[in-house]
Structures are given as structure tokens and as C-alpha cells.
Enzyme design. Structure first.
Site, PDB file in Angstrom:
ATOM      1  N   ASN A   9       0.865  -1.178   0.000  1.00  0.00           N
ATOM      2  CA  ASN A   9       0.000   0.000   0.000  1.00  0.00           C
ATOM      3  C   ASN A   9       0.905   1.232   0.000  1.00  0.00           C
ATOM      4  OD1 ASN A   9      -1.809   2.036   0.471  1.00  0.00           O
ATOM      5  ND2 ASN A   9      -2.334   1.402   2.556  1.00  0.00           N
ATOM      6  N   TRP A  10       1.006   1.855  -1.168  1.00  0.00           N
ATOM      7  CA  TRP A  10       1.941   2.982  -1.282  1.00  0.00           C
ATOM      8  C   TRP A  10       1.390   4.279  -0.683  1.00  0.00           C
ATOM      9  CZ3 TRP A  10       3.958   2.427  -7.061  1.00  0.00           C
ATOM     10  CH2 TRP A  10       4.800   1.310  -7.125  1.00  0.00           C
ATOM     11  N   LYS A  11       0.124   4.290  -0.336  1.00  0.00           N
ATOM     12  CA  LYS A  11      -0.493   5.507   0.219  1.00  0.00           C
ATOM     13  C   LYS A  11      -0.200   6.702  -0.713  1.00  0.00           C
ATOM     14  CE  LYS A  11      -0.249   3.336   4.681  1.00  0.00           C
ATOM     15  NZ  LYS A  11      -0.181   3.429   6.121  1.00  0.00           N
ATOM     16  N   HIS A  96      -9.739   1.124   4.559  1.00  0.00           N
ATOM     17  CA  HIS A  96      -8.448   1.286   5.245  1.00  0.00           C
ATOM     18  C   HIS A  96      -8.641   2.240   6.426  1.00  0.00           C
ATOM     19  CE1 HIS A  96      -4.359   2.554   6.120  1.00  0.00           C
ATOM     20  NE2 HIS A  96      -3.998   1.394   5.602  1.00  0.00           N
ATOM     21  N   GLU A  98      -7.038   4.643   7.512  1.00  0.00           N
ATOM     22  CA  GLU A  98      -6.841   6.079   7.221  1.00  0.00           C
ATOM     23  C   GLU A  98      -8.089   6.660   6.541  1.00  0.00           C
ATOM     24  OE1 GLU A  98      -3.041   5.634   5.280  1.00  0.00           O
ATOM     25  OE2 GLU A  98      -2.223   5.023   7.223  1.00  0.00           O
ATOM     26  N   GLU A 168      -5.695  -5.027  10.304  1.00  0.00           N
ATOM     27  CA  GLU A 168      -4.659  -4.031  10.603  1.00  0.00           C
ATOM     28  C   GLU A 168      -5.033  -3.290  11.884  1.00  0.00           C
ATOM     29  OE1 GLU A 168      -2.429  -2.724   6.804  1.00  0.00           O
ATOM     30  OE2 GLU A 168      -4.293  -1.600   6.882  1.00  0.00           O
ATOM     31  N   GLY A 174       2.151   2.261  10.860  1.00  0.00           N
ATOM     32  CA  GLY A 174       3.100   3.355  10.740  1.00  0.00           C
ATOM     33  C   GLY A 174       3.728   3.767  12.061  1.00  0.00           C
ATOM     34  N   SER A 210       3.029  -1.995  10.451  1.00  0.00           N
ATOM     35  CA  SER A 210       4.463  -1.985  10.756  1.00  0.00           C
ATOM     36  C   SER A 210       5.160  -3.317  10.438  1.00  0.00           C
ATOM     37  CB  SER A 210       4.713  -1.582  12.210  1.00  0.00           C
ATOM     38  OG  SER A 210       4.348  -0.224  12.412  1.00  0.00           O
ATOM     39  N   GLY A 231       2.763  -0.908   4.281  1.00  0.00           N
ATOM     40  CA  GLY A 231       2.880   0.477   3.835  1.00  0.00           C
ATOM     41  C   GLY A 231       4.342   0.869   3.704  1.00  0.00           C
ATOM     42  N   GLY A 232       4.893   1.444   4.786  1.00  0.00           N
ATOM     43  CA  GLY A 232       6.246   2.016   4.765  1.00  0.00           C
ATOM     44  C   GLY A 232       7.309   1.113   4.154  1.00  0.00           C
TER      45      GLY A 232
HETATM   46  P1  PGA Z   1       2.582   0.396   7.619  1.00  0.00           P
HETATM   47  O1  PGA Z   1       1.151   0.589   6.901  1.00  0.00           O
HETATM   48  O2  PGA Z   1       3.163  -0.892   7.071  1.00  0.00           O
HETATM   49  O3  PGA Z   1       3.374   1.599   7.216  1.00  0.00           O
HETATM   50  O4  PGA Z   1       2.327   0.310   9.080  1.00  0.00           O
HETATM   51  C1  PGA Z   1       0.292  -0.497   6.679  1.00  0.00           C
HETATM   52  C2  PGA Z   1      -1.015  -0.007   6.095  1.00  0.00           C
HETATM   53  O5  PGA Z   1      -1.484   1.069   6.498  1.00  0.00           O
HETATM   54  O6  PGA Z   1      -1.633  -0.666   5.247  1.00  0.00           O
END
Ligand code: PGA
Length: 249
Positions: A9-11, A96, A98, A168, A174, A210, A231-232
Site C-alpha cells: 500500500n503505497w499511500k 483502510h 486512514e 490491521e 506506521g 508496521s 505500507g512504509g
Molecule cells: P505500515 O502501513 O506498514 O506503514 O504500518 C500499513 C497499512 O497502512 O496498510
């Protein structure tokens, strides 16, 4: 053979030019691996570039990070499932944390988005997870079950079977904190039970929050975890290629 799914997930990172450069490196560093799929969720503007760059790889799928529930119309700034599909998407994230937290998305909206994805032939990857205060109050399973019911209750068994789940915990996204494989496994078992009762006895359930090179092996060691949503640690192609190879023979 156990089927594993690695989802990136590149956000709000990697526009079309950066995404193309990323794909060149990723393709050079990663070969298809038996039983493993890699899914990319780039920003909407990069969907077409990424799906073109990766189209020679049947083990790779591209998806949108979010869609609107309506197929078309006056919804400035929104992306329909059909437009995402034309740009190369074959899946979409839905709900998600967010989207839920920053953009105020409700369970009812996630339900409409799951429906829109299925109607357009996109695989919905439904994200569920509790906030820290909900976990501390012992409400994790209640929250996750409410989110599952809110998004999936109106669907037929055949439709529920098409949905991929991502658990999640919000406090792990994050933040560098992640659920222990055992904690994640326990929630996955509850999700699996709920899905089985709703007609999906063999769901694919990913863990996210994470995930990185230091903890992925332990997470994948948990039988309940069928893959990861990252994500990250997916934003850099070398590291992501390494992550996707974790534990492969
Ligand atoms: P993260 O994000 O790996 O940076 O914690 C995961 C996500 O939000 O899908």
C-alpha cells in the site's frame, strides 16, 4: 501449497514517473515464486503506469487504494471502480483505517464500496482493525466483528468468498509497533470464524501494521496469517523484493 499474498500500500507516495522507476528495479530483483502473489496499491494517478510496467507478470496484481460507491457522476475528486479498472486495477482496498479515521468513512460506506468493487469485477480487500483504546478496553473482537458485519452483511456467500481480508490494528500502522504473531493469529481466527458462518470457509486473511524485514518471518510463521499488507516497508523496491522472498526456498 500455502498461498501467500504480499500487498504493497503505497499511500500518497510514488507518482507515475517514480512508480515506473520503482517497477524497473523491482522486476530486476524479483522473480515469480510458487504459491506467492504480489499486489500493488499505488495512488490513483499511478495505476496505469504500474499496471503497464508489471503486465508481463501473472503473479502480480494492481489495485486502487479506494473507490467511490457510485459507478459515475458528479463526485469531484472521486474514483469509480470502473475507471480504476480501465486504468488496470483488478482489486481495491476498502475501509483502510486512514479512510475511516481521516476521511470519516463509515461502515455503511464500506459496504457500498465492497458492492461497487464486486459489481465492477474488482477484488475488494476489506481492511478491519481496532484502535488502541478499543484494544485496551477489551473490545478488539467486538470492533472487528462490527466492521465485518457492517461491510459484508448484505452479501451472498458467493460474494463473501470473493473478498480478501486485511486485519490491521490501527495502533500498529506506521508506528513501529506490531501485534505479536499470536495476537494477530487470535484475531484472524475470529475473522475466519465469522467468514465461515457467512459462507466463506477458506478466506485469505492478511496482517498489516508496521510489517518489516525484521518481523515478517515470525508473522508468516503463524498459520492463520495468509500474507501481509505493507505500507512504509513497501516504498523502496529492493527492500520490498526482499520482503516478498521471505522464507521462500
Ligand atoms: P505500515 O502501513 O506498514 O506503514 O504500518 C500499513 C497499512 O497502512 O496498510
Amino acid at each position: 501449497m500455502r498461498k501467500l499474498l504480499f500487498a504493497a500500500n503505497w499511500k500518497m507516495h510514488l507518482g507515475p514517473a517514480d512508480a515506473r522507476a520503482y517497477c524497473t528495479v523491482f522486476l530486476a530483483k524479483s522473480a515469480p515464486l510458487p504459491g506467492r502473489e504480489v499486489w500493488f496499491f499505488p495512488p490513483a494517478a499511478s495505476l496505469e503506469a504500474v499496471s503497464n510496467a508489471l503486465q508481463g507478470r501473472p503473479d502480480i496484481r494492481v489495485g486502487a487504494q479506494d473507490i467511490h460507491w457510485e459507478p459515475k457522476g458528479a463526485f469531484t475528486g472521486a474514483l469509480s471502480a470502473g475507471i480504476a479498472s480501465q486504468a488496470g486495477a483488478r482489486a481495491t482496498l476498502v475501509g483502510h483505517s486512514e479512510r475511516r479515521k481521516i476521511f470519516g468513512e463509515t461502515d455503511a460506506e464500506t459496504a457500498r464500496k465492497v458492492g461497487a468493487a464486486l459489481a465492477a469485477g474488482l477484488v475488494p480487500m476489506l481492511c478491519v482493525g481496532e484502535e488502541l483504546k478499543e484494544r485496551e478496553a477489551g473490545n478488539t473482537l467486538a470492533v472487528v466483528t462490527r466492521q465485518l458485519a457492517g461491510a459484508l452483511d448484505g452479501l451472498s456467500a458467493a460474494e463473501v468468498q470473493k473478498v480478501v481480508l486485511a486485519y490491521e490494528p490501527v495502533w500498529a500502522i506506521g508506528t513501529g509497533r506490531n501485534a505479536t504473531p499470536q495476537d494477530a493469529g487470535a484475531v484472524h481466527r475470529e475473522i475466519r470464524k465469522w467468514l465461515a458462518e457467512h459462507g466463506a470457509p477458506h478466506p485469505q486473511i492478511l496482517y498489516g501494521g508496521s510489517v518489516n524485514l525484521g518481523n515478517i518471518a515470525a508473522l508468516l510463521g503463524e498459520a492463520e496469517i495468509d500474507g501481509v499488507l505493507v505500507g512504509g516497508a513497501s516504498l523502496e523496491p529492493d527492500g520490498w523484493a526482499q520482503l516478498v522472498r521471505t522464507g521462500a526456498p
